[in-house]
Design a protein around this motif. Structure first.
Motif, PDB file in Angstrom:
ATOM      1  N   PHE A   1      15.999  52.817  27.673  1.00 36.72           N
ATOM      2  CA  PHE A   1      14.754  53.433  28.129  1.00 36.72           C
ATOM      3  C   PHE A   1      15.096  54.447  29.200  1.00 36.72           C
ATOM      4  O   PHE A   1      16.182  54.436  29.776  1.00 36.72           O
ATOM      5  CB  PHE A   1      13.782  52.387  28.657  1.00 36.72           C
ATOM      6  CG  PHE A   1      14.327  51.540  29.785  1.00 36.72           C
ATOM      7  CD1 PHE A   1      14.236  51.959  31.101  1.00 36.72           C
ATOM      8  CD2 PHE A   1      14.924  50.321  29.529  1.00 36.72           C
ATOM      9  CE1 PHE A   1      14.731  51.190  32.142  1.00 36.72           C
ATOM     10  CE2 PHE A   1      15.431  49.543  30.560  1.00 36.72           C
ATOM     11  CZ  PHE A   1      15.331  49.980  31.869  1.00 36.72           C
ATOM     12  N   SER A   2      14.140  55.337  29.460  1.00 37.89           N
ATOM     13  CA  SER A   2      14.377  56.401  30.428  1.00 37.89           C
ATOM     14  C   SER A   2      13.214  56.490  31.397  1.00 37.89           C
ATOM     15  O   SER A   2      12.057  56.270  31.032  1.00 37.89           O
ATOM     16  CB  SER A   2      14.546  57.740  29.700  1.00 37.89           C
ATOM     17  OG  SER A   2      14.588  58.808  30.635  1.00 37.89           O
ATOM     18  N   LEU A   3      13.531  56.820  32.643  1.00 36.28           N
ATOM     19  CA  LEU A   3      12.522  57.078  33.663  1.00 36.28           C
ATOM     20  C   LEU A   3      12.551  58.547  34.080  1.00 36.28           C
ATOM     21  O   LEU A   3      12.071  58.898  35.161  1.00 36.28           O
ATOM     22  CB  LEU A   3      12.763  56.177  34.882  1.00 36.28           C
ATOM     23  CG  LEU A   3      12.763  54.670  34.626  1.00 36.28           C
ATOM     24  CD1 LEU A   3      13.018  53.908  35.925  1.00 36.28           C
ATOM     25  CD2 LEU A   3      11.455  54.208  34.001  1.00 36.28           C
ATOM     26  N   GLU A   4      13.107  59.389  33.226  1.00 40.18           N
ATOM     27  CA  GLU A   4      13.185  60.816  33.527  1.00 40.18           C
ATOM     28  C   GLU A   4      11.788  61.375  33.798  1.00 40.18           C
ATOM     29  O   GLU A   4      10.846  61.127  33.045  1.00 40.18           O
ATOM     30  CB  GLU A   4      13.809  61.579  32.367  1.00 40.18           C
ATOM     31  CG  GLU A   4      15.303  61.362  32.195  1.00 40.18           C
ATOM     32  CD  GLU A   4      16.127  62.000  33.314  1.00 40.18           C
ATOM     33  OE1 GLU A   4      15.608  62.935  33.974  1.00 40.18           O
ATOM     34  OE2 GLU A   4      17.267  61.559  33.512  1.00 40.18           O
TER      35      GLU A   4
ATOM     36  N   LYS B   1      16.918  55.161  40.062  1.00 38.23           N
ATOM     37  CA  LYS B   1      17.599  56.455  40.062  1.00 38.23           C
ATOM     38  C   LYS B   1      18.516  56.596  38.852  1.00 38.23           C
ATOM     39  O   LYS B   1      18.574  57.666  38.211  1.00 38.23           O
ATOM     40  CB  LYS B   1      18.402  56.619  41.354  1.00 38.23           C
ATOM     41  CG  LYS B   1      19.115  57.961  41.477  1.00 38.23           C
ATOM     42  CD  LYS B   1      18.122  59.103  41.608  1.00 38.23           C
ATOM     43  CE  LYS B   1      18.828  60.435  41.805  1.00 38.23           C
ATOM     44  NZ  LYS B   1      17.853  61.543  41.953  1.00 38.23           N
ATOM     45  N   ALA B   2      19.233  55.516  38.522  1.00 40.39           N
ATOM     46  CA  ALA B   2      20.163  55.563  37.395  1.00 40.39           C
ATOM     47  C   ALA B   2      19.443  55.859  36.080  1.00 40.39           C
ATOM     48  O   ALA B   2      20.022  56.459  35.171  1.00 40.39           O
ATOM     49  CB  ALA B   2      20.923  54.240  37.289  1.00 40.39           C
ATOM     50  N   GLN B   3      18.184  55.456  35.985  1.00 39.36           N
ATOM     51  CA  GLN B   3      17.419  55.707  34.764  1.00 39.36           C
ATOM     52  C   GLN B   3      16.663  57.031  34.820  1.00 39.36           C
ATOM     53  O   GLN B   3      15.901  57.341  33.916  1.00 39.36           O
ATOM     54  CB  GLN B   3      16.446  54.560  34.510  1.00 39.36           C
ATOM     55  CG  GLN B   3      17.126  53.219  34.237  1.00 39.36           C
ATOM     56  CD  GLN B   3      18.140  53.288  33.116  1.00 39.36           C
ATOM     57  OE1 GLN B   3      19.320  53.037  33.313  1.00 39.36           O
ATOM     58  NE2 GLN B   3      17.694  53.664  31.933  1.00 39.36           N
ATOM     59  N   GLY B   4      16.841  57.791  35.917  1.00 41.71           N
ATOM     60  CA  GLY B   4      16.306  59.140  35.958  1.00 41.71           C
ATOM     61  C   GLY B   4      15.140  59.390  36.880  1.00 41.71           C
ATOM     62  O   GLY B   4      14.639  60.521  36.950  1.00 41.71           O
ATOM     63  N   ALA B   5      14.668  58.376  37.605  1.00 36.42           N
ATOM     64  CA  ALA B   5      13.508  58.563  38.481  1.00 36.42           C
ATOM     65  C   ALA B   5      13.888  59.339  39.736  1.00 36.42           C
ATOM     66  O   ALA B   5      15.005  59.217  40.258  1.00 36.42           O
ATOM     67  CB  ALA B   5      12.910  57.216  38.860  1.00 36.42           C
ATOM     68  N   ASP B   6      12.951  60.125  40.246  1.00 38.85           N
ATOM     69  CA  ASP B   6      13.071  60.750  41.564  1.00 38.85           C
ATOM     70  C   ASP B   6      12.524  59.767  42.597  1.00 38.85           C
ATOM     71  O   ASP B   6      11.521  59.083  42.349  1.00 38.85           O
ATOM     72  CB  ASP B   6      12.282  62.060  41.621  1.00 38.85           C
ATOM     73  CG  ASP B   6      12.819  63.090  40.645  1.00 38.85           C
ATOM     74  OD1 ASP B   6      14.053  63.192  40.516  1.00 38.85           O
ATOM     75  OD2 ASP B   6      12.000  63.780  40.011  1.00 38.85           O
TER      76      ASP B   6
ATOM     77  N   ASP C   1      20.791  42.707  39.470  1.00 43.89           N
ATOM     78  CA  ASP C   1      19.950  41.988  38.508  1.00 43.89           C
ATOM     79  C   ASP C   1      18.476  42.301  38.741  1.00 43.89           C
ATOM     80  O   ASP C   1      17.714  42.544  37.805  1.00 43.89           O
ATOM     81  CB  ASP C   1      20.161  40.479  38.640  1.00 43.89           C
ATOM     82  CG  ASP C   1      21.563  40.029  38.284  1.00 43.89           C
ATOM     83  OD1 ASP C   1      22.212  40.697  37.456  1.00 43.89           O
ATOM     84  OD2 ASP C   1      22.008  39.005  38.836  1.00 43.89           O
ATOM     85  N   VAL C   2      18.076  42.272  40.000  1.00 44.10           N
ATOM     86  CA  VAL C   2      16.677  42.536  40.339  1.00 44.10           C
ATOM     87  C   VAL C   2      16.330  43.992  40.012  1.00 44.10           C
ATOM     88  O   VAL C   2      15.259  44.287  39.471  1.00 44.10           O
ATOM     89  CB  VAL C   2      16.397  42.237  41.819  1.00 44.10           C
ATOM     90  CG1 VAL C   2      14.908  42.403  42.132  1.00 44.10           C
ATOM     91  CG2 VAL C   2      16.837  40.820  42.182  1.00 44.10           C
ATOM     92  N   GLY C   3      17.250  44.893  40.321  1.00 47.68           N
ATOM     93  CA  GLY C   3      17.020  46.296  40.031  1.00 47.68           C
ATOM     94  C   GLY C   3      16.835  46.566  38.547  1.00 47.68           C
ATOM     95  O   GLY C   3      15.978  47.363  38.147  1.00 47.68           O
ATOM     96  N   ALA C   4      17.629  45.888  37.711  1.00 46.80           N
ATOM     97  CA  ALA C   4      17.515  46.081  36.266  1.00 46.80           C
ATOM     98  C   ALA C   4      16.135  45.669  35.774  1.00 46.80           C
ATOM     99  O   ALA C   4      15.518  46.359  34.938  1.00 46.80           O
ATOM    100  CB  ALA C   4      18.595  45.281  35.538  1.00 46.80           C
TER     101      ALA C   4
ATOM    102  N   SER D   1       9.313  51.092  33.123  1.00 47.23           N
ATOM    103  CA  SER D   1       9.507  51.962  31.969  1.00 47.23           C
ATOM    104  C   SER D   1       8.319  51.932  31.021  1.00 47.23           C
ATOM    105  O   SER D   1       7.521  50.984  31.010  1.00 47.23           O
ATOM    106  CB  SER D   1      10.763  51.534  31.205  1.00 47.23           C
ATOM    107  OG  SER D   1      10.521  50.320  30.496  1.00 47.23           O
ATOM    108  N   PRO D   2       8.196  52.961  30.181  1.00 47.71           N
ATOM    109  CA  PRO D   2       7.129  52.984  29.170  1.00 47.71           C
ATOM    110  C   PRO D   2       7.204  51.801  28.211  1.00 47.71           C
ATOM    111  O   PRO D   2       6.182  51.359  27.685  1.00 47.71           O
ATOM    112  CB  PRO D   2       7.367  54.306  28.442  1.00 47.71           C
ATOM    113  CG  PRO D   2       8.105  55.161  29.417  1.00 47.71           C
ATOM    114  CD  PRO D   2       8.967  54.213  30.195  1.00 47.71           C
ATOM    115  N   GLU D   3       8.404  51.278  27.985  1.00 45.02           N
ATOM    116  CA  GLU D   3       8.558  50.151  27.069  1.00 45.02           C
ATOM    117  C   GLU D   3       7.855  48.888  27.578  1.00 45.02           C
ATOM    118  O   GLU D   3       7.570  47.976  26.803  1.00 45.02           O
ATOM    119  CB  GLU D   3      10.043  49.863  26.832  1.00 45.02           C
ATOM    120  CG  GLU D   3      10.724  50.823  25.872  1.00 45.02           C
ATOM    121  CD  GLU D   3      11.007  52.193  26.480  1.00 45.02           C
ATOM    122  OE1 GLU D   3      11.402  53.105  25.730  1.00 45.02           O
ATOM    123  OE2 GLU D   3      10.844  52.368  27.704  1.00 45.02           O
TER     124      GLU D   3
END
Length: 254
Positions: free
Chosen positions: A2-5, A29-34, A223-226, A233-235
């Motif tokens: 999934f992406s948070l771009e 951040k790793a998934q694309g969020a500002d 783990d918590v961050g994941a 995410s949209p999913e």
């Protein structure tokens, strides 16, 4: 997966690199969020600003939710800079030491009120300010602990406070669901964080959790961050109102 771009995320509660909020900020951040990242005061800024800069946070600001107008000023900055907010992560809690270290029945009215205001009501205030910035939906996350539903030795008054937080999550989720705004609590088991160090005999709790958990491993901030990133995410758009245990199965043991 999934992406948070393109998403904008506010993270409140980083104290240092061991904080749950920092693990969540890294995952978002790793998934694309500002990111917008806050610190409590000048003393905390020394530790938090370098982490915010490392994550290339768009917005960096002090925030003490007990100080009048600071929260509103932060959201005004977010409104002017971004014009929207997709994810809110609230990872702050506080109780005066004399009240935290004493019996629940002995805690002072002032201490209990302050703990509820900082640990619970500040989350509701943040959600209320975030709501108009989430016209297309969003995700609001806070951090709880299993001492909310079971008696954990030395957790004391924070047990009732976290119970109130989890109830608030459910009610907020019900009220905002039709707008596509999801509300969750992340509930990791014992973690070695600065906040946890204020609890008496916390090392004993860490050891017991590791021994009893089916995985025999403590949760990590990663783990918590994941979990936080997935829920944002949209999913995860049809998930809301949950208290999500992230504890290697400790919470299912007797």
């Amino acid at each position: 997966m999934f992406s948070l771009e393109g998403q904008k995320a506010l993270v409140v509660g980083i104290a240092n690199k061991h904080s749950i909020a920092y693990g969540c900020a890294r995952a978002l951040k790793a998934q694309g969020a500002d990111l917008a990242i806050t610190w409590l005061n000048e003393k905390a800024e020394v530790y938090v600003r370098p982490l915010a800069e490392e994550l290339s946070a768009d917005i960096m600001a002090p925030l003490d939710v007990a100080e009048p107008d600071e929260l509103e000023a932060l959201f005004e900055t977010i409104t002017q800079r971004w014009g929207k907010l997709d994810t809110l992560l609230h990872s702050i809690a506080f109780a005066p030491k004399p009240d935290l270290h004493g019996r629940v029945v002995d805690c002072s009215a002032d201490g209990f009120s302050l703990a509820m205001d900082v640990s619970v009501h500040s989350f509701l205030r943040m959600i209320r300010l975030a709501e108009p910035l989430m016209p297309d939906g969003g995700c609001c996350l806070s951090v709880s602990f299993f001492g909310s539903s079971r008696v954990v030795r030395h957790y004391n008054m924070m047990g009732p406070v976290k119970a109130a937080l989890e109830s608030s999550v459910r009610y907020a989720a019900a009220e905002l669901g039709e707008k596509g705004i999801r509300v969750h609590a992340l509930s990791p088991g014992p973690l070695k964080t600065r906040a946890a160090s204020g609890i008496d005999h916390f090392d004993e709790l860490l050891s017991a959790a590791s021994d009893r958990a089916p995985t025999h491993q403590l949760a990590t901030i990663e783990d918590v961050g994941a979990m936080a990133a997935f829920l944002a995410s949209p999913e995860a758009r049809n998930l809301t109102g949950g208290v999500h245990d992230i504890d290697g199965g400790f919470s299912i043991t007797a």
